[in-house]
Design a protein around this motif. Structure first.
Motif, mmCIF file in Angstrom:
data_model
loop_
_atom_site.group_PDB
_atom_site.id
_atom_site.type_symbol
_atom_site.label_atom_id
_atom_site.label_comp_id
_atom_site.label_asym_id
_atom_site.label_seq_id
_atom_site.Cartn_x
_atom_site.Cartn_y
_atom_site.Cartn_z
ATOM 1 N N PRO A 22 10.113 -29.205 -1.118
ATOM 2 C CA PRO A 22 9.753 -27.906 -1.706
ATOM 3 C C PRO A 22 8.834 -28.044 -2.926
ATOM 4 O O PRO A 22 7.923 -27.245 -3.116
ATOM 5 C CB PRO A 22 11.097 -27.295 -2.097
ATOM 6 C CG PRO A 22 12.076 -27.942 -1.191
ATOM 7 C CD PRO A 22 11.573 -29.356 -1.023
ATOM 8 N N LEU A 23 9.058 -29.060 -3.722
ATOM 9 C CA LEU A 23 8.231 -29.255 -4.908
ATOM 10 C C LEU A 23 6.790 -29.616 -4.526
ATOM 11 O O LEU A 23 5.843 -29.158 -5.164
ATOM 12 C CB LEU A 23 8.832 -30.350 -5.797
ATOM 13 C CG LEU A 23 8.259 -30.489 -7.192
ATOM 14 C CD1 LEU A 23 8.361 -29.173 -7.947
ATOM 15 C CD2 LEU A 23 8.977 -31.586 -7.942
ATOM 16 N N GLY A 24 6.630 -30.393 -3.467
ATOM 17 C CA GLY A 24 5.287 -30.712 -2.990
ATOM 18 C C GLY A 24 4.556 -29.490 -2.490
ATOM 19 O O GLY A 24 3.362 -29.309 -2.761
ATOM 20 N N VAL A 25 5.257 -28.609 -1.773
ATOM 21 C CA VAL A 25 4.639 -27.364 -1.279
ATOM 22 C C VAL A 25 4.312 -26.457 -2.455
ATOM 23 O O VAL A 25 3.237 -25.855 -2.508
ATOM 24 C CB VAL A 25 5.564 -26.648 -0.269
ATOM 25 C CG1 VAL A 25 5.035 -25.272 0.080
ATOM 26 C CG2 VAL A 25 5.716 -27.491 0.985
ATOM 27 N N TRP A 26 5.202 -26.347 -3.412
ATOM 28 C CA TRP A 26 4.953 -25.525 -4.595
ATOM 29 C C TRP A 26 3.713 -25.996 -5.335
ATOM 30 O O TRP A 26 2.863 -25.192 -5.711
ATOM 31 C CB TRP A 26 6.179 -25.575 -5.507
ATOM 32 C CG TRP A 26 5.982 -24.839 -6.797
ATOM 33 C CD1 TRP A 26 6.107 -23.504 -6.994
ATOM 34 C CD2 TRP A 26 5.624 -25.410 -8.049
ATOM 35 N NE1 TRP A 26 5.854 -23.205 -8.309
ATOM 36 C CE2 TRP A 26 5.547 -24.360 -8.983
ATOM 37 C CE3 TRP A 26 5.364 -26.718 -8.466
ATOM 38 C CZ2 TRP A 26 5.218 -24.570 -10.312
ATOM 39 C CZ3 TRP A 26 5.030 -26.919 -9.793
ATOM 40 C CH2 TRP A 26 4.960 -25.859 -10.697
ATOM 41 N N ARG A 27 3.592 -27.294 -5.521
ATOM 42 C CA ARG A 27 2.433 -27.831 -6.229
ATOM 43 C C ARG A 27 1.147 -27.642 -5.426
ATOM 44 O O ARG A 27 0.101 -27.315 -5.974
ATOM 45 C CB ARG A 27 2.651 -29.304 -6.536
ATOM 46 C CG ARG A 27 1.516 -29.907 -7.303
ATOM 47 C CD ARG A 27 1.810 -31.305 -7.724
ATOM 48 N NE ARG A 27 0.581 -31.902 -8.213
ATOM 49 C CZ ARG A 27 0.522 -32.834 -9.111
ATOM 50 N NH1 ARG A 27 1.648 -33.294 -9.620
ATOM 51 N NH2 ARG A 27 -0.619 -33.324 -9.491
ATOM 52 N N ALA A 28 1.215 -27.840 -4.121
ATOM 53 C CA ALA A 28 0.019 -27.703 -3.282
ATOM 54 C C ALA A 28 -0.459 -26.262 -3.244
ATOM 55 O O ALA A 28 -1.662 -25.995 -3.266
ATOM 56 C CB ALA A 28 0.301 -28.203 -1.872
ATOM 57 N N ALA A 29 0.470 -25.316 -3.186
ATOM 58 C CA ALA A 29 0.100 -23.902 -3.072
ATOM 59 C C ALA A 29 -0.179 -23.267 -4.419
ATOM 60 O O ALA A 29 -0.732 -22.173 -4.479
ATOM 61 C CB ALA A 29 1.205 -23.143 -2.356
ATOM 62 N N GLY A 30 0.222 -23.923 -5.484
ATOM 63 C CA GLY A 30 -0.010 -23.361 -6.807
ATOM 64 C C GLY A 30 1.052 -22.374 -7.248
ATOM 65 O O GLY A 30 0.824 -21.573 -8.140
ATOM 66 N N GLY A 31 2.221 -22.429 -6.641
ATOM 67 C CA GLY A 31 3.315 -21.545 -7.040
ATOM 68 C C GLY A 31 4.230 -21.228 -5.886
ATOM 69 O O GLY A 31 4.028 -21.690 -4.760
ATOM 70 N N ALA A 32 5.236 -20.454 -6.188
ATOM 71 C CA ALA A 32 6.213 -20.086 -5.165
ATOM 72 C C ALA A 32 5.628 -19.006 -4.263
ATOM 73 O O ALA A 32 4.899 -18.135 -4.705
ATOM 74 C CB ALA A 32 7.495 -19.586 -5.819
ATOM 75 N N GLY A 33 5.972 -19.100 -3.007
ATOM 76 C CA GLY A 33 5.501 -18.133 -2.026
ATOM 77 C C GLY A 33 6.259 -18.329 -0.733
ATOM 78 O O GLY A 33 7.315 -18.976 -0.700
ATOM 79 N N ARG A 34 5.716 -17.782 0.331
ATOM 80 C CA ARG A 34 6.379 -17.871 1.639
ATOM 81 C C ARG A 34 6.554 -19.322 2.071
ATOM 82 O O ARG A 34 7.638 -19.707 2.528
ATOM 83 C CB ARG A 34 5.569 -17.111 2.669
ATOM 84 C CG ARG A 34 6.216 -17.107 4.035
ATOM 85 C CD ARG A 34 5.302 -16.539 5.066
ATOM 86 N NE ARG A 34 4.128 -17.418 5.090
ATOM 87 C CZ ARG A 34 3.072 -17.231 5.842
ATOM 88 N NH1 ARG A 34 2.995 -16.203 6.606
ATOM 89 N NH2 ARG A 34 2.069 -18.069 5.811
ATOM 90 N N ASP A 35 5.513 -20.148 1.921
ATOM 91 C CA ASP A 35 5.604 -21.547 2.343
ATOM 92 C C ASP A 35 6.652 -22.317 1.538
ATOM 93 O O ASP A 35 7.353 -23.164 2.073
ATOM 94 C CB ASP A 35 4.247 -22.237 2.225
ATOM 95 C CG ASP A 35 3.240 -21.696 3.213
ATOM 96 O OD1 ASP A 35 3.667 -21.119 4.236
ATOM 97 O OD2 ASP A 35 2.029 -21.849 2.969
ATOM 98 N N PHE A 36 6.768 -22.003 0.248
ATOM 99 C CA PHE A 36 7.779 -22.635 -0.585
ATOM 100 C C PHE A 36 9.182 -22.285 -0.084
ATOM 101 O O PHE A 36 10.059 -23.142 0.012
ATOM 102 C CB PHE A 36 7.608 -22.213 -2.045
ATOM 103 C CG PHE A 36 8.674 -22.731 -2.957
ATOM 104 C CD1 PHE A 36 8.680 -24.052 -3.347
ATOM 105 C CD2 PHE A 36 9.675 -21.897 -3.426
ATOM 106 C CE1 PHE A 36 9.668 -24.538 -4.198
ATOM 107 C CE2 PHE A 36 10.659 -22.363 -4.267
ATOM 108 C CZ PHE A 36 10.656 -23.691 -4.653
#
Length: 64
Positions: A22-36
């Motif tokens: 989850p932290l990798g997805v958060w960092r890649a997307a630039g914040g929390a969202g659906r993918d997170f």
């Protein structure tokens, strides 16, 4: 990758996606969202599904 792309694919983000999905997805997307949220649920169900999704999003995810 274009320089103005918001998706981060640096080695640190890839490592986070592999170790803490989850932290990798958060960092890649630039914040929390659906993918997170999806990454959190998949990681809660099992580490491998979460890691696979996170690596897919970081390495192949489309810039928004």
């Amino acid at each position: 990758m274009r320089s103005d792309s918001p998706v981060r694919r640096d080695p640190a983000t890839i490592a986070l996606a592999a170790l803490l999905p989850p932290l990798g997805v958060w960092r890649a997307a630039g914040g929390a969202g659906r993918d997170f949220g999806i990454a959190c649920v998949l990681t809660a169900l099992g580490f491998l599904p979460g890691a696979a999704f996170a690596l897919h999003q970081v390495l192949l995810g489309q810039p928004k």
